[in-house]
Design a protein around this motif. Structure first.
Motif, PDB file in Angstrom:
ATOM      1  N   GLU A 352      71.755  84.813 -90.209  1.00 60.91           N
ATOM      2  CA  GLU A 352      71.972  86.252 -90.409  1.00 60.91           C
ATOM      3  C   GLU A 352      71.854  86.982 -89.064  1.00 60.91           C
ATOM      4  O   GLU A 352      70.873  86.822 -88.341  1.00 60.91           O
ATOM      5  CB  GLU A 352      70.939  86.805 -91.401  1.00 60.91           C
ATOM      6  N   GLY A 353      72.870  87.760 -88.736  1.00 59.09           N
ATOM      7  CA  GLY A 353      72.834  88.516 -87.489  1.00 59.09           C
ATOM      8  C   GLY A 353      73.144  87.691 -86.253  1.00 59.09           C
ATOM      9  O   GLY A 353      73.023  88.187 -85.133  1.00 59.09           O
ATOM     10  N   LYS A 354      73.540  86.425 -86.448  1.00 59.88           N
ATOM     11  CA  LYS A 354      73.883  85.592 -85.289  1.00 59.88           C
ATOM     12  C   LYS A 354      75.375  85.306 -85.280  1.00 59.88           C
ATOM     13  O   LYS A 354      76.038  85.321 -86.311  1.00 59.88           O
ATOM     14  CB  LYS A 354      73.109  84.275 -85.331  1.00 59.88           C
ATOM     15  N   GLU A 355      75.881  85.006 -84.100  1.00 63.16           N
ATOM     16  CA  GLU A 355      77.294  84.689 -83.939  1.00 63.16           C
ATOM     17  C   GLU A 355      77.458  83.176 -83.975  1.00 63.16           C
ATOM     18  O   GLU A 355      76.661  82.445 -83.367  1.00 63.16           O
ATOM     19  CB  GLU A 355      77.801  85.229 -82.603  1.00 63.16           C
ATOM     20  N   LEU A 356      78.520  82.728 -84.640  1.00 63.15           N
ATOM     21  CA  LEU A 356      78.680  81.283 -84.813  1.00 63.15           C
ATOM     22  C   LEU A 356      78.850  80.550 -83.487  1.00 63.15           C
ATOM     23  O   LEU A 356      78.335  79.453 -83.303  1.00 63.15           O
ATOM     24  CB  LEU A 356      79.871  80.984 -85.717  1.00 63.15           C
TER      25      LEU A 356
ATOM     26  N   PRO B  74      80.828  86.927 -93.625  1.00 60.24           N
ATOM     27  CA  PRO B  74      80.580  88.278 -94.120  1.00 60.24           C
ATOM     28  C   PRO B  74      80.366  89.219 -92.927  1.00 60.24           C
ATOM     29  O   PRO B  74      79.796  88.819 -91.913  1.00 60.24           O
ATOM     30  CB  PRO B  74      79.295  88.140 -94.937  1.00 60.24           C
ATOM     31  N   SER B  75      80.870  90.459 -93.070  1.00 62.86           N
ATOM     32  CA  SER B  75      80.722  91.429 -91.998  1.00 62.86           C
ATOM     33  C   SER B  75      80.002  92.645 -92.541  1.00 62.86           C
ATOM     34  O   SER B  75      80.327  93.139 -93.618  1.00 62.86           O
ATOM     35  CB  SER B  75      82.100  91.826 -91.467  1.00 62.86           C
ATOM     36  N   ALA B  76      79.008  93.139 -91.784  1.00 61.08           N
ATOM     37  CA  ALA B  76      78.197  94.263 -92.266  1.00 61.08           C
ATOM     38  C   ALA B  76      78.640  95.585 -91.656  1.00 61.08           C
ATOM     39  O   ALA B  76      77.944  96.579 -91.756  1.00 61.08           O
ATOM     40  CB  ALA B  76      76.730  94.000 -91.953  1.00 61.08           C
ATOM     41  N   VAL B 119      76.437  75.439-100.028  1.00 63.34           N
ATOM     42  CA  VAL B 119      77.303  76.446 -99.409  1.00 63.34           C
ATOM     43  C   VAL B 119      76.996  76.508 -97.913  1.00 63.34           C
ATOM     44  O   VAL B 119      75.833  76.527 -97.536  1.00 63.34           O
ATOM     45  CB  VAL B 119      77.035  77.820-100.058  1.00 63.34           C
ATOM     46  N   PRO B 120      78.013  76.532 -97.055  1.00 66.51           N
ATOM     47  CA  PRO B 120      77.732  76.630 -95.613  1.00 66.51           C
ATOM     48  C   PRO B 120      76.971  77.922 -95.276  1.00 66.51           C
ATOM     49  O   PRO B 120      77.308  78.984 -95.788  1.00 66.51           O
ATOM     50  CB  PRO B 120      79.123  76.654 -94.965  1.00 66.51           C
ATOM     51  N   GLN B 121      75.958  77.772 -94.411  1.00 65.67           N
ATOM     52  CA  GLN B 121      75.078  78.910 -94.083  1.00 65.67           C
ATOM     53  C   GLN B 121      75.838  80.140 -93.611  1.00 65.67           C
ATOM     54  O   GLN B 121      75.557  81.248 -94.033  1.00 65.67           O
ATOM     55  CB  GLN B 121      74.117  78.508 -92.957  1.00 65.67           C
ATOM     56  N   GLU B 122      76.782  79.946 -92.685  1.00 63.04           N
ATOM     57  CA  GLU B 122      77.340  81.137 -92.052  1.00 63.04           C
ATOM     58  C   GLU B 122      78.255  81.906 -92.990  1.00 63.04           C
ATOM     59  O   GLU B 122      78.588  83.040 -92.713  1.00 63.04           O
ATOM     60  CB  GLU B 122      78.040  80.774 -90.740  1.00 63.04           C
TER      61      GLU B 122
END
Lengths: 592, 201
Positions: A352-356, B74-76, B119-122
């Protein structure tokens, strides 16, 4: 997970950092001592021209009061100019999307933030600041606030090396040389390297792209409209275009890192693909943050004619750094157990909040680097880190930004800790302490205490004030202990001139803008000025020849003592506050 | 003291003006000139064009939710996802119930279309910028069967496209392996266009 390839990346980063800091330190020592060096032959005309235009004689030495006055006035003039620019940007050119001027309290906060090398941003860069302001306001301060740090440090080193004199150098000469011969050439090279990796550099404004797939979304009614008519529904909208913001990003990005400034062109800072497009750009940016602070340790060793004195500081800093990066890396790899329970399967860490493209290690490493230095750029959202992962950047700031630290300010902070360390050692054996042949007496100890206490006071009092007021608590985005962490982080950041944030905090209100601005001011100048007083006092002293009773300050014993003093001062001050924030949140997370 | 201040004010103002011209105008202008000459594509934002029209930037992700598309992270950003004029993350803390709720909803949505596996984390965590253009090869693999089925393509040809758009670790060890979602979907569209000769689906 913490894999071998991640470990290799960490090692390569450290090897490059330590390897490159050596030649840079050699160059910086030559620049700061006013000796001849290759760049002086290329840019010497510009340096001399600057002195002539400004009516300055670089050979005229100043005592500490004059030096402090010049430093302070220069920065305050810069503050005023930036404030006016921020307020008036709507009337000025290079404002491609027609951004308005900033409100007074936000402009005050922002101007103070960039003047003090903090770069705390209570606004989103792409939606609040015009290109002209980015360049002529923010980029300029990224240079001169960093150069100010180097100048103050240079004066302190002169205080340590000179004897029985009032003169500690010429501020204008130190400022100009640091800018022209250290910051500018590195920034040119880095900005082109970043552009090669994909960071835009253009005066053209935003571009509208036709989306491959249109996006349906809703715009909620404004708070005022909703109050007037609570039956209002969100308005459905379909976006067929993406407005892509561009600008002269690479040039600002480079100096933002090199000057340990950290103020992003975009709201998402170095997490934004245009500020930090690839893993290589990420490596370069991390190196850029620490290279000057690390190099200055070597420059210090050369300038005091004992390179071991520089090495011992590097060892102490690297030791602290390694401890913190491993903790942050581990915590982020563990992630949040509740999330892992939902997704099932192999767990790849807290994303969460990190770039791949950066993944866990490079996000944790960047967070450690940026807060070890007083940079404050982020390539991941610290607010979404695990409790312990987010505590690492917080603690690194609270220790006073001395683990490499800000450009100039990190080393003068560490030298103050070194003086405290010899003072503590002196107390143990009942001898008058000495550092580099200078007796440390009552005045020096008082100044060092002021320097160390000021940010501590700013962090704890600022946090206490915010927690006690409606305005302070209302800005919090996350419930419970994490909300307290957001406030504690904000003041840890501002009171140590870092500038990173637990960015969920809605910090654009009068309390955070004004109190924060004040805290940034005190912890920059009420540190820099006592450092100059310290320099003045040290310069006036005789050299004491080393005797059998002198504590050698280049040995592992002293390195250990220094690390302990830094950690103990930080721990005594902050453990109670940390217990209320990240530590209790960690226990809550495990206990669910 | 007052005299000292007045005496210092002049060089302070002049020095600020002079250094502003150097670092605030000359420096960005010089970098712009060199960058535009050396790296014109990158300096202008690595834009992707189609038929003379800008359709996106290679580095900036876009929202994809169609059944025949690979989906990005997902984009916030607000008000719409992948808003490239207002970047940012969710800033939800690790113990915030809203974060777990978001994760659970996203995981459920993915399982509805991809079966009950892990499910993949990202794909359940919002990125830092809200504009992350990449997913991991594992997350592309996870969606591959669905995309091939929805588009009526055979899996090996889709797999070949994914392999083509997979970027390895830079210099062999830096960063993570990743797949650019926008470029992959554009490849798919052109493949579909070739197969059916009907252009974009």
């Amino acid at each position: 997970m913490m894999s071998a390839i991640d470990f290799a990346q960490l090692c390569v980063f450290l090897v490059l950092l330590l390897g490159l800091s050596w030649p840079l330190g050699k160059h910086m020592a030559a620049v700061l001592e006013g000796r001849d060096h290759p760049l002086a032959r290329v840019l010497g005309w510009l340096e001399r021209g600057l002195y002539r235009v400004c009516g300055v004689d670089p050979a005229q030495e100043m005592d500490w009061k004059m030096y402090a006055l010049a430093m302070f006035l220069f920065n305050m003039v810069g503050f005023a100019a930036l404030y006016i620019l921020l307020r008036a940007q709507a009337l000025l050119p290079l404002n491609s999307v027609g951004l308005a001027g900033m409100a007074p309290d936000l402009a005050f906060n922002t101007a103070m933030s960039f003047t003090t090398n903090t770069n705390w941003q209570a606004y989103g860069g792409e939606s609040a600041v015009s290109h002209l302001t980015q360049m002529l306001g923010l980029t300029v301060h990224n240079f001169v606030s960093a150069a100010t740090g180097i100048a103050v440090l240079t004066a302190l080193i002169r205080g340590l090396t000179r004897r029985e004199t009032r003169a500690i150098g010429n501020f204008w000469a130190d400022l100009v040389r640091s800018t022209l011969y250290i910051l500018l050439p590195l920034a040119m090279v880095l900005s082109l390297a970043l552009c090669w990796q994909g960071v835009p550099q253009t005066f053209a404004g935003a571009v509208n792209a036709t989306l491959t797939e249109s996006v349906a979304y809703e715009i909620p009614p404004s708070a005022d409209d909703f109050k007037a008519d609570p039956t209002l529904k969100p308005a459905p909208v379909t976006a067929t275009e993406q407005t892509i913001m561009r600008g002269p990003i690479a040039s600002q990005e480079a100096i933002k890192m090199l000057g340990t400034n950290g103020g992003g062109f975009f709201n998402a800072n170095s997490a934004h693909p245009y500020e930090n497009p690839t893993p290589l750009s990420n490596l370069l940016e991390m190196l850029a943050i620490l290279i000057i602070p690390a190099g200055l340790c070597h420059a210090f060793g050369r300038m005091v004619n004992d390179k071991r004195q520089g090495w011992v500081l590097i060892y102490a800093m690297t030791t602290l750094f390694l401890g913190f990066i491993v903790l942050c890396w581990w915590a982020e790899s563990q992630g949040v157990p509740q999330v892992a329970a939902i997704t099932g399967g192999p767990f790849t860490g807290n994303m969460e909040g990190k770039e791949l493209r950066f993944g866990i290690l490079n996000s944790a490493l960047f967070a450690t680097v940026t807060t070890a230095a007083s940079c404050g750029a982020v390539n991941a959202m610290h607010d979404s880190f695990t409790p312990l992962g987010g505590m690492v950047p917080m603690v690194l700031m609270q220790l006073g930004e001395v683990v490499f630290g800000g450009v100039g300010s990190g080393l003068y902070g560490m030298l103050v800790f070194a003086i405290i360390a010899v003072f503590v050692a002196g107390l143990m054996v009942g001898r008058t302490p000495e550092y580099l042949g200078k007796k440390i007496e009552a005045f020096e100890t008082k100044m060092c205490s002021v320097i160390i206490m000021m940010p501590l006071f700013g962090v704890l009092m600022g946090t206490a004030w915010a927690v006690l007021t409606e305005l302070g608590r209302g800005a919090v985005a996350n419930p419970g202990a994490h909300g307290f962490s957001e406030i504690l982080y904000a003041f840890s950041s501002m009171a140590n001139n870092n500038g990173s944030a637990f960015a969920g905090l809605s910090a654009n209100n009068a309390l955070y803008n004004l109190l924060g601005g004040f805290v940034m001011f005190t912890s920059r100048f009420w540190l820099a000025i006592p450092v100059l007083a310290l320099a003045g006092s040290l310069a006036g002293k005789k050299m004491v020849p080393a005797s059998a009773g002198t504590l050698p300050t280049h040995k592992p014993l002293f390195c250990g003592l220094l690390v302990s003093v830094v950690l103990v001062v930080g721990a005594l001050t902050f453990i109670p506050a940390l217990a209320l924030g990240p530590i209790v949140e960690h226990l809550q997370m495990l206990g669910r | 003291m007052i005299r000292d201040i007045l005496h210092t004010l002049r060089p302070a103002c002049l020095m600020l003006v002079a250094l502003s011209l150097i670092s605030g105008l000359a420096y960005p202008a010089m970098v712009t000139g060199m960058a535009q000459a050396l790296f014109p594509r990158q300096a202008n934002g690595s834009l992707v064009t189609s038929g003379g029209k800008v359709v996106g930037a290679e580095l900036i992700g876009q929202q994809f939710s169609g059944p025949g598309m690979f989906w990005g992270r997902p984009s916030a950003t607000s008000p719409q996802p992948y808003n490239a004029a207002a970047s940012g993350g969710s800033n939800l803390g690790p113990t915030n119930p809203q974060r777990l709720k978001n994760v659970a909803e996203r995981a459920e949505a993915l399982r509805n279309t991809h079966g009950d596996g892990p499910v993949p984390q990202e794909l359940v965590a919002a990125s830092g910028s809200g504009l992350d253009p990449h997913i991991s090869p594992a997350a592309a693999q996870y969606q591959l069967v669905r995309v091939a089925r929805e588009r009526g393509l055979d899996e090996p040809s889709v797999r070949a496209l994914v392999a083509k758009r997979t970027e390895g670790r830079q210099l062999g060890f830096l960063g993570e392996e990743r797949v650019n979602v926008l470029m992959l979907n554009r490849d798919l569209d052109s493949l579909a266009g070739k197969a059916q000769n009907t252009g974009k689906q």
